[in-house]
Design an enzyme around this catalytic site. Structure first.
Site, mmCIF file in Angstrom:
data_model
loop_
_atom_site.group_PDB
_atom_site.id
_atom_site.type_symbol
_atom_site.label_atom_id
_atom_site.label_comp_id
_atom_site.label_asym_id
_atom_site.label_seq_id
_atom_site.Cartn_x
_atom_site.Cartn_y
_atom_site.Cartn_z
ATOM 1 N N GLU A 111 3.919 -5.408 1.665
ATOM 2 C CA GLU A 111 5.395 -5.754 1.696
ATOM 3 C C GLU A 111 5.905 -5.013 3.042
ATOM 4 O O GLU A 111 5.389 -4.212 3.594
ATOM 5 C CB GLU A 111 6.161 -5.011 0.626
ATOM 6 C CG GLU A 111 5.661 -5.670 -0.744
ATOM 7 C CD GLU A 111 6.275 -4.824 -2.014
ATOM 8 O OE1 GLU A 111 7.098 -4.002 -1.602
ATOM 9 O OE2 GLU A 111 5.917 -5.151 -3.001
ATOM 10 N N CYS A 124 10.667 -1.257 7.880
ATOM 11 C CA CYS A 124 9.797 -0.570 7.141
ATOM 12 C C CYS A 124 8.455 -1.168 6.926
ATOM 13 O O CYS A 124 8.363 -2.174 6.332
ATOM 14 C CB CYS A 124 10.499 -0.044 5.923
ATOM 15 S SG CYS A 124 9.482 1.014 4.921
ATOM 16 N N CYS A 131 -2.362 2.056 -2.197
ATOM 17 C CA CYS A 131 -2.579 3.538 -1.602
ATOM 18 C C CYS A 131 -3.379 4.231 -2.738
ATOM 19 O O CYS A 131 -3.322 4.131 -3.900
ATOM 20 C CB CYS A 131 -1.202 4.209 -1.564
ATOM 21 S SG CYS A 131 -1.268 5.924 -0.934
ATOM 22 N N CYS A 135 0.950 8.865 -6.327
ATOM 23 C CA CYS A 135 1.771 9.833 -6.559
ATOM 24 C C CYS A 135 2.490 9.091 -7.712
ATOM 25 O O CYS A 135 2.864 7.818 -7.634
ATOM 26 C CB CYS A 135 3.027 9.864 -5.635
ATOM 27 S SG CYS A 135 2.103 10.540 -4.180
ATOM 28 N N CYS A 138 5.813 6.504 -7.697
ATOM 29 C CA CYS A 138 5.592 5.627 -6.310
ATOM 30 C C CYS A 138 4.945 4.271 -7.060
ATOM 31 O O CYS A 138 3.865 4.217 -7.488
ATOM 32 C CB CYS A 138 4.947 6.142 -5.096
ATOM 33 S SG CYS A 138 4.494 4.848 -3.940
ATOM 34 N N CYS A 355 9.212 0.473 -1.618
ATOM 35 C CA CYS A 355 7.876 -0.196 -0.952
ATOM 36 C C CYS A 355 6.808 -0.170 -2.155
ATOM 37 O O CYS A 355 6.752 0.708 -2.976
ATOM 38 C CB CYS A 355 7.298 0.182 0.346
ATOM 39 S SG CYS A 355 7.761 -0.813 1.550
HETATM 40 N N1 SAH Z 1 2.441 7.514 1.930
HETATM 41 C C1 SAH Z 1 3.652 7.939 2.922
HETATM 42 C C2 SAH Z 1 4.404 6.922 3.406
HETATM 43 C C3 SAH Z 1 4.813 5.798 2.339
HETATM 44 S S1 SAH Z 1 5.978 6.508 1.029
HETATM 45 C C4 SAH Z 1 4.203 9.047 2.064
HETATM 46 O O1 SAH Z 1 4.013 9.442 1.020
HETATM 47 O O2 SAH Z 1 5.085 9.851 3.003
HETATM 48 C C5 SAH Z 1 7.589 6.679 1.978
HETATM 49 C C6 SAH Z 1 8.416 7.442 1.246
HETATM 50 O O3 SAH Z 1 8.626 6.926 0.149
HETATM 51 C C7 SAH Z 1 7.684 8.783 0.600
HETATM 52 O O4 SAH Z 1 8.574 10.106 0.956
HETATM 53 C C8 SAH Z 1 7.553 8.651 -0.542
HETATM 54 O O5 SAH Z 1 7.613 9.921 -1.418
HETATM 55 C C9 SAH Z 1 8.972 7.856 -1.046
HETATM 56 N N2 SAH Z 1 8.767 7.227 -2.330
HETATM 57 C C10 SAH Z 1 7.817 6.565 -2.793
HETATM 58 N N3 SAH Z 1 8.100 6.121 -4.118
HETATM 59 C C11 SAH Z 1 9.473 6.311 -4.268
HETATM 60 C C12 SAH Z 1 10.614 6.178 -5.073
HETATM 61 N N4 SAH Z 1 10.284 5.495 -6.431
HETATM 62 N N5 SAH Z 1 11.845 6.795 -5.225
HETATM 63 C C13 SAH Z 1 11.976 7.540 -4.086
HETATM 64 N N6 SAH Z 1 11.199 7.769 -3.121
HETATM 65 C C14 SAH Z 1 10.086 7.128 -3.010
HETATM 66 FE FE1 SF4 Z 2 0.932 6.727 -1.642
HETATM 67 FE FE2 SF4 Z 2 3.264 6.230 -2.542
HETATM 68 FE FE3 SF4 Z 2 2.295 8.703 -2.562
HETATM 69 FE FE4 SF4 Z 2 3.067 7.374 -0.344
HETATM 70 S S1 SF4 Z 2 4.219 8.179 -2.016
HETATM 71 S S2 SF4 Z 2 1.368 8.877 -0.680
HETATM 72 S S3 SF4 Z 2 2.430 5.393 -0.684
HETATM 73 S S4 SF4 Z 2 1.214 6.820 -3.641
#
Ligand code: SAH
Ligand code: SF4
Length: 370
Positions: A111, A124, A131, A135, A138, A355
């Site tokens: 995406e 973005c 990934c 987390c 996410c 994303c």
């Molecule tokens: N993997 C990298 C970049 C992609 S995620 C990282 O984790 O930084 C980009 C940002 O979106 C990160 O700060 C991540 O913690 C945040 N993010 C992911 N899922 C989210 C959610 N459901 N609500 C708010 N922030 C989120």
């Molecule tokens: Fe991966 Fe999502 Fe964690 Fe970023 S926030 S490292 S995209 S699992």
């Protein structure tokens, strides 16, 4: 760290596009020249094709009228000009956020999002399909890891949106690597893409207009400190103590806060650049005043800015965003400690613009059991 590393955050060797046709966006200028020379073309053709890709933003080689017809045909038959096939597009109700789900040549899906502001257009980008970090809050992490994207597949996302707005004389002004995937777990391709976008003979986007967000891969941050391009660095923190961060950001068990902050200090000492720390506020998990005090203590004295982001809820998790009053209270504590800090509202909530969410949603529609 390289793309084929067997580290737990990059578990599968890079497969790349399965097609045998070269993808022109994966080639740097020299490689493009070599390809065209092997086809018997004069050296200046490489510059013309390069301009066609990155300045004229041609969607297909057929539209490049300064090239001979035979070369245009050969390019379209023997190379992949654009590896992305748009599968679905969603526009937010306010019309300012456009999210696209793309299929890649091996049918992996990613995406990308375009966000329109008064005088800016931000894209973005995704750097991996899925990934491996996992987390729990996410959507990308919830759907697992498929593969690293190639440099061309990363660049193609920007070109797609650039073409859309070029028709009305506008340009992409900012790029954030905050889509699917962990950019520093795909270091080589990500940096090749950054350089490609930055190339003054090509797309020409300033390095300072790009922001790379990492979950905190310590070796990658240290390596970034020596890159000549002055790309902004954002580090996803989300917790100010190891016990909580181990839960929210599992890679913390490998690179705990002390190591991460040491790498951040090293980065700042080398580059003299400020780091943004992203902190997603999750109700009753990491949003108490006490958490804010701890965060201020952790970042005290550091050239840092904090972005507070209320959680964007995902279907697979019971985690909820902090209420507005809690967000404000958290911000006040940081301000009392003189920590520079803003609240960032996530754009396009009505179109699953977090994303990974659109892909997850479509997977569920296709197969409700997943
Ligand atoms: N993997 C990298 C970049 C992609 S995620 C990282 O984790 O930084 C980009 C940002 O979106 C990160 O700060 C991540 O913690 C945040 N993010 C992911 N899922 C989210 C959610 N459901 N609500 C708010 N922030 C989120
Ligand atoms: Fe991966 Fe999502 Fe964690 Fe970023 S926030 S490292 S995209 S699992």
């Amino acid at each position: 760290m390289n793309a084929s590393s067997q580290e737990p955050f990059s578990p599968a060797p890079e497969k790349g596009a399965l097609s045998l046709r070269p993808s022109v966006l994966d080639l740097d200028q020299l490689q493009l020249r070599e390809l065209l020379e092997a086809w018997g073309e004069p050296a200046y053709r490489a510059k013309q094709v390069w301009h066609g890709l990155y300045r004229q933003l041609a969607a297909t080689p057929e539209t490049l009228s300064d090239l001979p017809k035979t070369l245009r045909m050969r390019l379209s038959e023997e190379t992949i000009w654009d590896p992305l096939i748009p599968l679905a597009t969603l526009r937010s109700q306010d019309g300012q956020t456009h999210k696209v789900l793309f299929a890649l040549p091996d049918s992996a899906q990613v995406e990308a999002v375009r966000m329109d502001y008064a005088r800016r257009h931000t894209v973005c980008l995704s750097t991996q399909a899925g990934c491996a970090i996992g987390c729990p809050f996410c959507a990308t992490g919830q759907s697992g890891f498929q593969r690293n994207l190639s440099a061309g597949e990363i660049v193609a996302q920007v070109l797609y949106f650039a073409r859309q707005i070029a028709a009305r004389g506008e340009r992409i002004t900012n790029v954030v690597l905050m889509g699917m995937g962990e950019p520093l777990a795909n270091y080589e391709a990500t940096w090749a893409a950054i350089r490609r976008l930055n190339d003054p003979e090509g797309f020409g986007l300033g390095a300072r207009a790009m922001t790379l967000s990492t979950v905190g891969l310590v070796p990658g941050i240290r390596r970034m400190a020596h890159e000549p391009e002055q790309v902004n660095l954002a580090v996803s923190l989300h917790a100010a103590n190891d016990a909580l961060r181990d839960q929210l950001v599992p890679i913390n068990r490998r690179f705990p806060l002390a190591q991460l902050l040491e790498a951040c200090r090293y980065y700042i000492a080398q580059t003299h650049r400020r780091i943004s720390f992203e902190y997603t506020l999750i109700a009753d998990v990491n949003d108490r005043d006490e958490d804010a005090h701890q965060l201020a203590e952790l970042l005290g004295g550091l050239l840092a800015h904090v972005n507070l982001i209320p959680l964007n809820p995902t279907p697979d998790s019971a985690l909820r965003p902090s209420p507005r009053a809690r967000v404000q209270a958290f911000q006040r504590v940081l301000q009392q400690h003189h920590i520079s800090c803003t609240v960032r509202l996530r754009r396009g909530l009505d179109i699953q613009a977090g994303c990974g969410q659109l892909r997850l949603h479509r997977q569920r529609e296709a197969n409700p059991a997943t």
